[in-house]
Write a protein that holds these residues in place. Structure first.
Motif, short mmCIF file in Angstrom:
data_model
loop_
_atom_site.label_atom_id
_atom_site.label_comp_id
_atom_site.label_asym_id
_atom_site.label_seq_id
_atom_site.Cartn_x
_atom_site.Cartn_y
_atom_site.Cartn_z
N UNK A 58 8.08 -109.75 -26.34
CA UNK A 58 8.49 -109.70 -24.94
C UNK A 58 9.54 -108.62 -24.66
N UNK A 59 10.48 -108.44 -25.60
CA UNK A 59 11.62 -107.56 -25.32
C UNK A 59 11.68 -106.29 -26.16
N UNK A 60 11.21 -106.35 -27.40
CA UNK A 60 11.49 -105.26 -28.34
C UNK A 60 10.33 -104.33 -28.64
N UNK A 61 9.13 -104.65 -28.18
CA UNK A 61 7.97 -103.85 -28.58
C UNK A 61 7.21 -103.29 -27.38
N UNK A 62 7.41 -102.02 -27.06
CA UNK A 62 6.71 -101.41 -25.93
C UNK A 62 5.32 -100.89 -26.25
N UNK A 63 4.92 -100.90 -27.52
CA UNK A 63 3.63 -100.31 -27.90
C UNK A 63 2.44 -101.24 -27.68
N UNK A 64 2.71 -102.51 -27.32
CA UNK A 64 1.62 -103.46 -27.08
C UNK A 64 0.64 -102.93 -26.04
#
Length: 372
Positions: A41-47
């Motif tokens: 939710x907070x730390x992974x923008x690559x999803x």
């Protein structure tokens, strides 16, 4: 970090997942669901544009109390059989740490059942992301890097690249372009925009560039095992970038390791840069400012004699009040009283809140970008 007002940094489990995200392995967090949901939710923008095999074990209270380790091993082995990952990494959260789960034994059993390289990273969900990423990078270096062809002249390993420190803007690609512009080539990047196969060739590099404190352990391993020297620093700003380039060339020619941001003249003592050790020290060197490392390496491995390591909110608030200008993540603003605050978002601290506001400072006029 002990805090009442400000946020805390991403956890060690997020560091593991972020470091291994692009390498084709399967990462399993032994947890009920909290650690993985926070990471996603907070730390992974690559999803949004890239898939990865990041899972939780769905640990139940009964399994934790009764010590049903066999279920974890069977579930991981079954999933690996269906997904065919290149490796399996397991890491832990607070509850298994309290019950004394034996990750080393579980990793051995999973490797025996699957035939896949399996390792564990020592996490418990309470340390910073840097500790988790450091363990992940070190394991990748130890298990997959092999000496092969002759060393490639002026080739560089970039070590310590994750979106937690280097947002998915243009920063990492700018570092690569900067290397090319200065007569270097990129051998591998731990671990953004490089495959596991590319990273396995790291021993062939002429030098490693450590851009975050979580990459120092892997860089040391490559130096001790394969003789690849390393330089610590991020090419932020025009002046410091030139120094860093010269240090890389010196490391190649002399075979020595250099901390480029460890020695700097403090010309703007009224200004202080807060954040991860390597990046904050590099920016501080460019601006002639003091550095307070709020997360990273405590000792002189990165920080100079004029720099400070501080994790206590009350001490940080006092320290900030003693300076005219504070450069830090926006979530530090509530404890910055009486000083001019310059916003420099850091994903590992404020997550996606200010993602669009993170500038690319690589080999650029940082004073102009930050309006100093």
């Amino acid at each position: 970090m002990n805090a009442k007002v400000i946020s805390i940094y991403a956890a060690d489990t997020s560091g593991v997942c972020s470091a291994l995200y692009e390498l084709g392995g399967m990462t399993v967090v032994h947890d009920a669901s909290g650690c993985n949901s926070t990471y996603a939710t907070h730390d992974e923008p690559r999803w949004y544009d890239r898939k990865s095999m990041i899972y939780i074990s769905a640990l139940t209270e009964a399994d934790a109390v009764m010590g049903n380790d066999g279920k974890f091993i069977r579930d991981v082995a079954k999933a690996a059989g269906e997904l065919s990952p290149k490796f399996i990494a397991i890491c832990g959260s607070p509850m298994p740490a309290m019950t004394g789960f034996d990750y080393s034994a579980a990793a051995e059993e999973i490797e025996r059942e699957t035939g896949l390289t399996t390792f564990f990273v020592d996490t418990n969900g309470t340390h910073s992301y840097l500790q988790g990423a450091e363990g992940a990078f070190l394991n990748i270096a130890k298990l997959f890097c092999r000496e092969g062809k002759e060393k490639q002249a002026n080739s560089v390993n970039i070590i310590g690249a994750t979106p937690l420190d280097f947002s998915v803007n243009t920063s990492v690609s700018s570092i690569k372009k900067w290397l090319l512009d200065n007569g270097f080539s990129v051998q591998s990047c731990f671990a953004m925009d490089s495959s596991l196969d590319e990273i396995s060739t790291a021993p062939q590099a002429a030098v490693s560039l450590v851009i975050s404190s979580d990459g120092i352990a892997a860089a040391k391993y490559l130096f001790d095992t394969y003789g690849v020297p390393y330089v610590v620093g991020v090419p932020v700003g025009k002046s410091f970038s030139k120094k860093l380039s010269a240090d890389l060339k010196r490391a190649v020619s002399e075979g020595v390791c250099i901390n480029s941001c460890g020695e700097k003249a403090v010309e703007n003592a009224h200004m202080i840069v807060a954040g991860e050790s390597v990046f904050a020290s590099s920016l501080g060197a460019e601006l002639g400012a003091k550095t307070v490392a709020t997360v990273g390496i405590r000792n002189s491995e990165v920080l100079s004699e004029t720099d400070i390591f501080c994790e206590e909110e009350a001490e940080l608030e006092k320290l900030f009040s003693q300076h005219k200008t504070v450069i830090a993540d926006p979530l530090f603003r509530p404890i910055c009283k009486g000083a001019s605050f310059v916003s420099l978002p850091h994903v590992a601290f404020s997550g996606r809140c200010f993602l669009k506001d993170i500038p690319d400072l690589i080999d650029k006029d940082v004073s102009k970008i930050l309006n100093l």
